[in-house]
Design a protein around this motif. Structure first.
Motif, PDB file in Angstrom:
ATOM      1  N   LEU A  36       0.824  -1.213   0.000  1.00  0.00           N
ATOM      2  CA  LEU A  36       0.000   0.000   0.000  1.00  0.00           C
ATOM      3  C   LEU A  36       0.855   1.259   0.000  1.00  0.00           C
ATOM      4  O   LEU A  36       0.432   2.300  -0.471  1.00  0.00           O
ATOM      5  CB  LEU A  36      -0.931   0.011   1.228  1.00  0.00           C
ATOM      6  N   ARG A  37       2.044   1.146   0.557  1.00  0.00           N
ATOM      7  CA  ARG A  37       2.945   2.302   0.576  1.00  0.00           C
ATOM      8  C   ARG A  37       3.337   2.682  -0.857  1.00  0.00           C
ATOM      9  O   ARG A  37       3.685   3.825  -1.118  1.00  0.00           O
ATOM     10  CB  ARG A  37       4.169   1.948   1.416  1.00  0.00           C
ATOM     11  N   GLY A  38       3.269   1.712  -1.762  1.00  0.00           N
ATOM     12  CA  GLY A  38       3.539   2.005  -3.175  1.00  0.00           C
ATOM     13  C   GLY A  38       4.963   2.464  -3.387  1.00  0.00           C
ATOM     14  O   GLY A  38       5.873   2.049  -2.682  1.00  0.00           O
ATOM     15  N   GLY A  39       5.154   3.318  -4.371  1.00  0.00           N
ATOM     16  CA  GLY A  39       6.445   3.956  -4.558  1.00  0.00           C
ATOM     17  C   GLY A  39       7.625   3.037  -4.774  1.00  0.00           C
ATOM     18  O   GLY A  39       8.479   2.912  -3.894  1.00  0.00           O
ATOM     19  N   GLY A  40       7.642   2.382  -5.895  1.00  0.00           N
ATOM     20  CA  GLY A  40       8.869   1.704  -6.306  1.00  0.00           C
ATOM     21  C   GLY A  40       9.150   0.379  -5.647  1.00  0.00           C
ATOM     22  O   GLY A  40      10.299  -0.045  -5.565  1.00  0.00           O
ATOM     23  N   LEU A  41       8.108  -0.286  -5.186  1.00  0.00           N
ATOM     24  CA  LEU A  41       8.296  -1.655  -4.691  1.00  0.00           C
ATOM     25  C   LEU A  41       8.738  -2.502  -5.886  1.00  0.00           C
ATOM     26  O   LEU A  41       8.013  -2.631  -6.868  1.00  0.00           O
ATOM     27  CB  LEU A  41       6.981  -2.171  -4.107  1.00  0.00           C
ATOM     28  N   ILE A  42       9.944  -3.048  -5.778  1.00  0.00           N
ATOM     29  CA  ILE A  42      10.533  -3.623  -6.995  1.00  0.00           C
ATOM     30  C   ILE A  42      11.087  -5.022  -6.798  1.00  0.00           C
ATOM     31  O   ILE A  42      11.297  -5.760  -7.759  1.00  0.00           O
ATOM     32  CB  ILE A  42      11.638  -2.665  -7.512  1.00  0.00           C
ATOM     33  N   GLY A  43      11.327  -5.413  -5.536  1.00  0.00           N
ATOM     34  CA  GLY A  43      11.974  -6.716  -5.379  1.00  0.00           C
ATOM     35  C   GLY A  43      11.783  -7.341  -4.018  1.00  0.00           C
ATOM     36  O   GLY A  43      11.211  -6.752  -3.096  1.00  0.00           O
ATOM     37  N   LEU A  44      12.260  -8.573  -3.942  1.00  0.00           N
ATOM     38  CA  LEU A  44      12.113  -9.399  -2.755  1.00  0.00           C
ATOM     39  C   LEU A  44      13.487  -9.921  -2.344  1.00  0.00           C
ATOM     40  O   LEU A  44      14.299 -10.291  -3.207  1.00  0.00           O
ATOM     41  CB  LEU A  44      11.192 -10.566  -3.111  1.00  0.00           C
ATOM     42  N   PHE A  45      13.728  -9.942  -1.047  1.00  0.00           N
ATOM     43  CA  PHE A  45      14.951 -10.541  -0.505  1.00  0.00           C
ATOM     44  C   PHE A  45      14.559 -11.647   0.458  1.00  0.00           C
ATOM     45  O   PHE A  45      13.578 -11.522   1.185  1.00  0.00           O
ATOM     46  CB  PHE A  45      15.767  -9.487   0.260  1.00  0.00           C
ATOM     47  N   HIS A  46      15.312 -12.744   0.476  1.00  0.00           N
ATOM     48  CA  HIS A  46      15.236 -13.666   1.606  1.00  0.00           C
ATOM     49  C   HIS A  46      16.580 -14.348   1.769  1.00  0.00           C
ATOM     50  O   HIS A  46      17.456 -14.237   0.904  1.00  0.00           O
ATOM     51  CB  HIS A  46      14.090 -14.671   1.455  1.00  0.00           C
ATOM     52  N   SER A  47      16.754 -15.005   2.900  1.00  0.00           N
ATOM     53  CA  SER A  47      18.060 -15.593   3.188  1.00  0.00           C
ATOM     54  C   SER A  47      18.006 -17.106   3.236  1.00  0.00           C
ATOM     55  O   SER A  47      16.949 -17.704   3.475  1.00  0.00           O
ATOM     56  CB  SER A  47      18.599 -15.047   4.518  1.00  0.00           C
ATOM     57  N   HIS A  48      19.149 -17.683   2.975  1.00  0.00           N
ATOM     58  CA  HIS A  48      19.377 -19.119   3.146  1.00  0.00           C
ATOM     59  C   HIS A  48      20.461 -19.252   4.213  1.00  0.00           C
ATOM     60  O   HIS A  48      21.640 -19.163   3.897  1.00  0.00           O
ATOM     61  CB  HIS A  48      19.844 -19.757   1.841  1.00  0.00           C
ATOM     62  N   PRO A  49      20.049 -19.450   5.471  1.00  0.00           N
ATOM     63  CA  PRO A  49      21.042 -19.438   6.557  1.00  0.00           C
ATOM     64  C   PRO A  49      22.073 -20.556   6.444  1.00  0.00           C
ATOM     65  O   PRO A  49      23.210 -20.387   6.863  1.00  0.00           O
ATOM     66  CB  PRO A  49      20.196 -19.621   7.814  1.00  0.00           C
ATOM     67  N   SER A  50      21.678 -21.707   5.897  1.00  0.00           N
ATOM     68  CA  SER A  50      22.606 -22.843   5.932  1.00  0.00           C
ATOM     69  C   SER A  50      22.787 -23.507   4.574  1.00  0.00           C
ATOM     70  O   SER A  50      23.211 -24.646   4.486  1.00  0.00           O
ATOM     71  CB  SER A  50      22.129 -23.864   6.970  1.00  0.00           C
ATOM     72  N   SER A  51      22.440 -22.799   3.513  1.00  0.00           N
ATOM     73  CA  SER A  51      22.693 -23.336   2.172  1.00  0.00           C
ATOM     74  C   SER A  51      23.089 -22.174   1.268  1.00  0.00           C
ATOM     75  O   SER A  51      22.879 -21.014   1.618  1.00  0.00           O
ATOM     76  CB  SER A  51      21.454 -24.072   1.642  1.00  0.00           C
ATOM     77  N   PRO A  52      23.650 -22.470   0.105  1.00  0.00           N
ATOM     78  CA  PRO A  52      24.112 -21.393  -0.788  1.00  0.00           C
ATOM     79  C   PRO A  52      22.958 -20.499  -1.245  1.00  0.00           C
ATOM     80  O   PRO A  52      21.805 -20.944  -1.280  1.00  0.00           O
ATOM     81  CB  PRO A  52      24.718 -22.146  -1.978  1.00  0.00           C
ATOM     82  N   PRO A  53      23.267 -19.237  -1.584  1.00  0.00           N
ATOM     83  CA  PRO A  53      22.216 -18.281  -1.974  1.00  0.00           C
ATOM     84  C   PRO A  53      21.747 -18.466  -3.411  1.00  0.00           C
ATOM     85  O   PRO A  53      21.873 -17.568  -4.240  1.00  0.00           O
ATOM     86  CB  PRO A  53      22.899 -16.924  -1.761  1.00  0.00           C
ATOM     87  N   VAL A  54      21.236 -19.642  -3.687  1.00  0.00           N
ATOM     88  CA  VAL A  54      20.673 -19.924  -5.013  1.00  0.00           C
ATOM     89  C   VAL A  54      19.223 -20.399  -4.829  1.00  0.00           C
ATOM     90  O   VAL A  54      18.888 -20.973  -3.796  1.00  0.00           O
ATOM     91  CB  VAL A  54      21.497 -20.983  -5.781  1.00  0.00           C
TER      92      VAL A  54
END
Ligand SMILES: [Zn+2]
Length: 151
Positions: free
Chosen positions: A77-95
């Motif tokens: 709802l805040r709008g304004g350039g929402l463009i992407g998502l981040f999440h983490s893989h604490p114990s595996s490679p970032p793929v």
């Protein structure tokens, strides 16, 4: 997958945004963390200007993430350039995992950048991989690897 003749895209993070992502990832260990990215398309890719953490409400947050629906809605709802998502893989490679690819259609229509981070094997920094979310001719969404740069 990606056409080999396609120029590799670039996802450029400003310094404070990169730092916030790293801090959020580390502070959430050993659980997966997630959040949204704001920015805009730039020549050759995207520029990310801001990061907002979102609570991970997955029942098994060691291995999955589910965005807190209220916080996700607030960010939308805040709008304004929402463009992407981040999440983490604490114990595996970032793929992207199989689960990530299954979840992709939930966000793919409205987002175009996808970051996955993991704790670095050495030193204090995190390992961060970036992907562009693109729709193929078959109508399915794909994650195309991009270069993540800082500055
Ligand atoms: Zn994942």
């Amino acid at each position: 997958m990606a056409d080999p003749h396609t120029v590799r895209r670039e996802i450029r993070l400003n310094a404070s945004c990169g730092r916030q992502i790293a801090e959020h990832l580390v502070s959430g260990l050993p659980y997966e963390t997630c959040g949204v990215l704001r920015g805009k398309a730039a020549a050759g890719g995207m520029r990310i200007d801001a990061f907002a953490p979102i609570r991970n409400v997955a029942p098994d947050p060691l291995h999955r993430f589910v965005l807190d629906p209220a916080e996700w809605t607030r960010e939308c709802l805040r709008g304004g350039g929402l463009i992407g998502l981040f999440h983490s893989h604490p114990s595996s490679p970032p793929v992207p995992s199989d689960e990530d690819l299954r979840q992709l259609p939930l966000f793919a229509g409205m987002l175009s950048a996808y970051l996955i981070g993991s704790p670095a094997k050495t030193g204090g920094e995190i390992e961060l991989n970036g992907y562009m979310i693109e729709k193929g001719k078959n109508g399915l969404y794909h994650l195309i690897p991009a270069d993540v740069t800082h500055g």
